[in-house]
Scaffold this active site. Structure first.
Site, PDB file in Angstrom:
ATOM      1  CG  HIS A 178      99.478 -16.616 -22.125  1.00 42.40           C
ATOM      2  ND1 HIS A 178      99.468 -15.440 -21.413  1.00 42.40           N
ATOM      3  CD2 HIS A 178      99.565 -17.622 -21.216  1.00 42.40           C
ATOM      4  CE1 HIS A 178      99.558 -15.728 -20.109  1.00 42.40           C
ATOM      5  NE2 HIS A 178      99.607 -17.038 -19.971  1.00 42.40           N
TER       6      HIS A 178
ATOM      7  CB  CYS B 190      96.781 -16.206 -17.791  1.00 39.32           C
ATOM      8  SG  CYS B 190      97.558 -17.703 -17.116  1.00 39.32           S
TER       9      CYS B 190
END
Length: 512
Positions: free
Chosen positions: A443, A332
């Site tokens: 994630h 991310c």
């Protein structure tokens, strides 16, 4: 309507989240439909539900313990700190913007109807709701318009179990002081006291337990030992960011950069379970050394955390490790940092003026921050990956994305994935890889069965070692074992008959 029990603490990190999760598991085992609830959570660890809504991971853990799907109704308000005095405010899974602390404190009473709506939506479906408080109910400067401790207990008509942390010392002062700072009507709502994180011979504690009961006229509902249970922490006050001790079998060292605004650090917990791995968190060059892999985690403010690494020398040190062949993996915000540039034309992350800053230059990608946040669950597979982790090619991945910004690449993606929100399906590309540098927005990338083992196998083979896993490792099965273990410990240490009684339920005590 559901029966309720609320877990409050004498302080942050007293163990409320873990005890709430354990009670969720116990009630599930006893045949009840149970859901967790926390009206307001402050954490940078968040999760995306199947509906594409954002919620705190603590309630996700509790929902997993209860055997139910996570729902944003279980955490109607999530505060994600953006700096030392402000947070992004997420209501029922959707961001309503950033607010300074004082502004939010004045605004939060407007959210009471949203809290009540979320709570009642659960109460109509479940038999029991386990409610978690936040911090301490005795924060007298915050008691006005309280929506998360005694204010929530009144809203839900919930009896309260007050948890004190004996590991930090002064547990009797914690319990006594907390209760005495409450209003008389609030004291009457406390149905039991819990001493948490106890080490040693409980009989030594008995005189103190008797005295605290006599002084407060509230029964002690249990003494919980310091638990060796491996479950996700809610935030950075937990133990996991201290890293784990190196064991004799730990042949691989992974360094996670502990960014000031680190988010979703639970992405790496699967590595802490593998005995072959020494996982540690570092925030300065002197601690970095020469690990076998470096992970750049997510961040609530990618730009500021990249500048922090640039100023303290970690960026240069990581680039030197990459030049020496050490694999670097960004998740991310960490993936965005690895690119060539980060542009913020709408001042989403910039504090003063719109700007473009250079990235670390390790991946041929460019990120532009937009006004809308991407929130979606995804699944797919790794593509033709090269470098040290080439065996990831063809393996399935799944997880979720929470990020500001869109990233373009000049090389093929790391994965081809499918968004799956509310029945819609959208194919897209994710991430990038160049040499031994890898980046993804997903994630939970490492959690899918086989991914972590493949990475450790490659790192060990590079050192001339053989990876011999003890059978197929499934992270989901491991977590289920931990929930069962947690429930067993709590059954042995809590007076469950009393807890059922104060909830207005007949005890349903199982032998495990």
């Amino acid at each position: 309507m559901a029966k309720t029990i609320m877990i409050q603490g004498t302080m942050s990190n007293a163990g409320k989240s873990l005890i709430a999760a354990g009670l969720c598991r116990i009630f599930k085992e006893d045949g009840y439909r149970v859901a967790p609830f926390k009206s307001q959570n402050m954490a940078l660890n968040s999760y995306i539900t199947e509906e594409g809504l954002e919620m705190g991971r603590a309630q996700v853990v509790q929902a997993e313990a209860a055997g139910v799907k996570p729902s944003a109704a279980m955490n109607p308000i999530l505060l994600k700190p953006t700096n030392d005095s402000g947070s992004q405010v997420i209501v029922n899974g959707i961001s309503i913007g950033n607010m300074p602390a004082r502004e939010y404190f004045a605004y939060k009473k407007n959210l009471i109807p949203e809290i009540e709506k979320a709570f009642h939506s659960l109460s109509e479906v479940y038999d029991i709701i386990v409610i978690e408080g936040a911090g301490s109910p005795a924060e007298i400067n915050l008691k006005q318009d309280d929506i998360v401790n005694m204010g929530m207990a009144r809203m839900a008509n919930a009896p309260v179990l007050l948890v004190g942390d004996i590991d930090r010392g002064g547990v009797f002062a914690q319990l006594y002081g907390t209760v005495m700072l409450l209003e008389p009507g609030e004291r009457e709502m406390i149905g039991g006291l819990i001493v948490n994180k106890f080490r040693g011979d409980k009989t030594i504690l008995d005189p103190g337990l008797q005295m605290i009961e006599e002084r407060l006229h509230i029964p002690v509902a249990g003494v919980v030992p310091y638990m060796d249970v491996d479950l996700e922490d809610e935030d950075s006050l937990g133990d996991h960011l201290a890293g784990k001790e190196r064991t004799e079998r730990a042949a691989v060292e992974i360094a996670v950069i502990r960014l000031p605004r680190i988010s979703n650090f639970t992405d790496f917990q699967v590595f802490s379970i593998l005995p072959e791995v020494h996982l540690r968190y570092v925030d300065r060059v002197s601690e970095l050394g020469k690990p076998d892999m470096v992970i750049l985690p997510g961040s609530k403010n990618t730009v500021q955390d990249l500048l922090w690494m640039r100023q303290n020398g970690l960026e240069t040190a990581i680039c030197k490790l990459e030049g020496a062949g050490v694999p670097i993996f960004g998740i991310c915000g960490g993936f965005q940092m690895l690119g060539e540039s980060l542009s913020d034309p709408h001042m989403v992350e910039s504090e003063s003026a719109a700007s473009t800053i250079r990235g670390m230059g390790l991946l041929p990608v460019r990120t532009v921050f937009g006004k809308e946040k991407t929130k979606t669950r995804v699944s797919g597979s790794c593509t033709g990956i090269g470098g040290i982790f080439e065996d990831l090619s063809g393996m399935d991945v799944e997880g979720y994305e929470i990020h500001m910004g869109e990233t373009t690449r000049s090389l093929p993606p790391l994965t081809y994935i499918m968004e799956s929100q509310s029945g819609s399906h959208l194919a897209k590309m994710d991430g990038c890889q160049k040499g031994n540098v890898y980046g993804t927005y997903i994630h939970g990338f490492f959690d899918k069965e086989g991914i972590a083992g493949t990475i450790i196998k490659a790192l060990m083979e590079q050192k001339g070692l053989t990876f011999e896993p003890g059978g197929s490792f499934c992270y989901e099965e491991y977590k289920e074992q931990q929930y069962d273990r947690l429930a067993k410990i709590l059954r042995d240490s809590l007076d469950m008959e009393r807890i059922y009684e104060i909830m207005g339920l007949r005890a349903c005590l199982k032998t495990h």
